[in-house]
Design an enzyme around this catalytic site. Structure first.
Site, PDB file in Angstrom:
ATOM      1  N   SER A   1      40.135  44.240  43.149  1.00  0.00           N
ATOM      2  CA  SER A   1      39.398  44.014  41.911  1.00  0.00           C
ATOM      3  C   SER A   1      38.002  44.646  41.998  1.00  0.00           C
ATOM      4  CB  SER A   1      39.344  42.513  41.622  1.00  0.00           C
ATOM      5  OG  SER A   1      38.925  42.251  40.313  1.00  0.00           O
ATOM      6  N   GLN A   2      36.932  43.884  41.771  1.00  0.00           N
ATOM      7  CA  GLN A   2      35.595  44.466  41.855  1.00  0.00           C
ATOM      8  C   GLN A   2      35.306  45.005  43.247  1.00  0.00           C
ATOM      9  OE1 GLN A   2      32.261  41.867  40.992  1.00  0.00           O
ATOM     10  NE2 GLN A   2      30.843  43.555  40.709  1.00  0.00           N
ATOM     11  N   ASP A  13      52.545  28.236  39.803  1.00  0.00           N
ATOM     12  CA  ASP A  13      51.290  28.927  40.082  1.00  0.00           C
ATOM     13  C   ASP A  13      50.400  28.922  38.846  1.00  0.00           C
ATOM     14  OD1 ASP A  13      49.261  30.624  40.786  1.00  0.00           O
ATOM     15  OD2 ASP A  13      50.508  32.400  41.019  1.00  0.00           O
ATOM     16  N   ASP A  44      47.726  43.382  34.449  1.00  0.00           N
ATOM     17  CA  ASP A  44      48.053  42.292  35.379  1.00  0.00           C
ATOM     18  C   ASP A  44      47.375  40.989  34.963  1.00  0.00           C
ATOM     19  OD1 ASP A  44      45.383  42.565  36.079  1.00  0.00           O
ATOM     20  OD2 ASP A  44      45.764  43.215  38.145  1.00  0.00           O
ATOM     21  N   HIS A  92      47.205  39.619  38.842  1.00  0.00           N
ATOM     22  CA  HIS A  92      45.961  40.004  39.511  1.00  0.00           C
ATOM     23  C   HIS A  92      45.715  39.228  40.801  1.00  0.00           C
ATOM     24  CE1 HIS A  92      42.198  42.212  39.356  1.00  0.00           C
ATOM     25  NE2 HIS A  92      41.549  41.113  39.690  1.00  0.00           N
ATOM     26  N   ASP A 149      48.452  37.541  42.501  1.00  0.00           N
ATOM     27  CA  ASP A 149      49.633  37.764  43.342  1.00  0.00           C
ATOM     28  C   ASP A 149      49.470  38.978  44.238  1.00  0.00           C
ATOM     29  OD1 ASP A 149      50.940  35.632  42.206  1.00  0.00           O
ATOM     30  OD2 ASP A 149      52.236  36.834  40.911  1.00  0.00           O
TER      31      ASP A 149
END
Length: 296
Positions: free
Chosen positions: A83-84, A220, A241, A263, A265
């Site tokens: 991600s970031q 989840d 995602d 995102h 998973d």
């Protein structure tokens, strides 16, 4: 111990927004770090500010890289950012390419996140909703910081506004003008694999009905959140995602962009509760083999 994953340079795992190394007993990279180490890889899961700009996080990452180089004697490291964390890694590679062998973006918003754009439009910082959201996220980040340090060490600096702006399409476009390495020349394409001696790779997932919302993902909560967040996507509607679009994730050599993984998973979070047939740990193991084969 097997040495099949023993890359030439250490693997450095860089977390995304609100990221951590370990909260009490729960690791960010659930099952991934031990799988890589079992294959002989040297792995460092590092912490940077959970809420801050790509540049501030990137400078913190450079400090960690310098320490890792000193500790291991390695000239370079392989950066893998989620991600970031992928933008953080790209910044570090641009500033000190001689320290970085490769950058791998895992579900990275390399062209911005439509979710961040949605919050910018509907939760501006000056609004009541925006101030409330800021209070909640900062409180969560501080609690996570305290849990991670065991109340012993200082919490890293945080700036939610800077973090959010760093993830919007506009903010990432500004970032990309300064640090364009590995970006595709056309939307949905692949970028240059080798820039200034650094190799660039990426992979990401998409929400696929019947796959990412089945299996153990039924239990989840983050998967439900991702499916809710996916409704904010316009340009990549049905191709995300939950937090990052399929084509926005492209950087360098695209290993894959439609794995059945949301995102969270994709880094095997939520105790490995992933959809049916999804194997996020395998992607990291295969990539370590790829880096080793490339002499990295």
């Amino acid at each position: 111990m097997s040495q099949e994953l023993a890359t030439r340079y250490p693997l450095v795992l860089v977390p995304g927004m609100l990221g951590f190394v370990r909260l009490l007993w729960f690791p960010y990279w659930y099952g991934i770090t031990p799988a890589l180490r079992a294959g002989g890889a040297k792995v460092f899961a590092i912490q940077v500010s959970p809420l801050h700009s790509n540049e501030v996080r990137g400078e913190q990452l450079l400090e960690r890289i310098e320490r890792i180089r000193h500790e291991t004697g390695a000239q370079k490291v392989n950066l893998i950012g989620h991600s970031q964390g992928s933008l953080t890694a790209r910044y570090a590679a641009a500033r000190r390419p001689e320290w970085v062998a490769s950058v791998t973006s895992v579900a990275g918003p390399n062209h911005g996140s439509e979710l961040a754009d949605h919050f910018q439009r509907h939760y501006p910082p000056s609004s009541v909703r925006g101030r409330l959201l800021t209070f909640v996220l900062c409180a969560v980040a501080r609690l996570m910081g305290w849990l991670e340090t065991g109340y012993r060490g200082p919490v890293l600096p945080m700036d939610l506004t800077a973090s959010h702006q760093s993830l919007t399409s506009e903010g990432v476009a500004l970032f990309n003008r300064q640090y364009p390495q590995g970006l595709p020349e056309r939307w949905g394409g692949q970028g240059a694999e080798l820039v200034d001696g650094v190799r660039y790779y990426s992979w990401s997932g998409t929400l696929q009905p019947g796959i990412t919302d089945r299996g153990r993902n039924l239990f989840d909560g983050t998967n439900r959140s991702c499916r809710l967040f996916a409704r904010t996507f316009i340009r990549e509607a049905g191709q995300c995602d939950g937090m990052v679009g399929r084509y926005s994730s492209h950087l360098g050599t695209v290993i894959g962009d439609d794995y059945p993984l949301d995102h969270f998973d994709i880094v095997n979070q939520s105790l490995g509760l992933v959809g049916k047939g999804a194997e996020p740990i395998r992607l990291f193991v295969e990539h370590a083999r790829r880096l080793k084969a490339a002499g990295l």
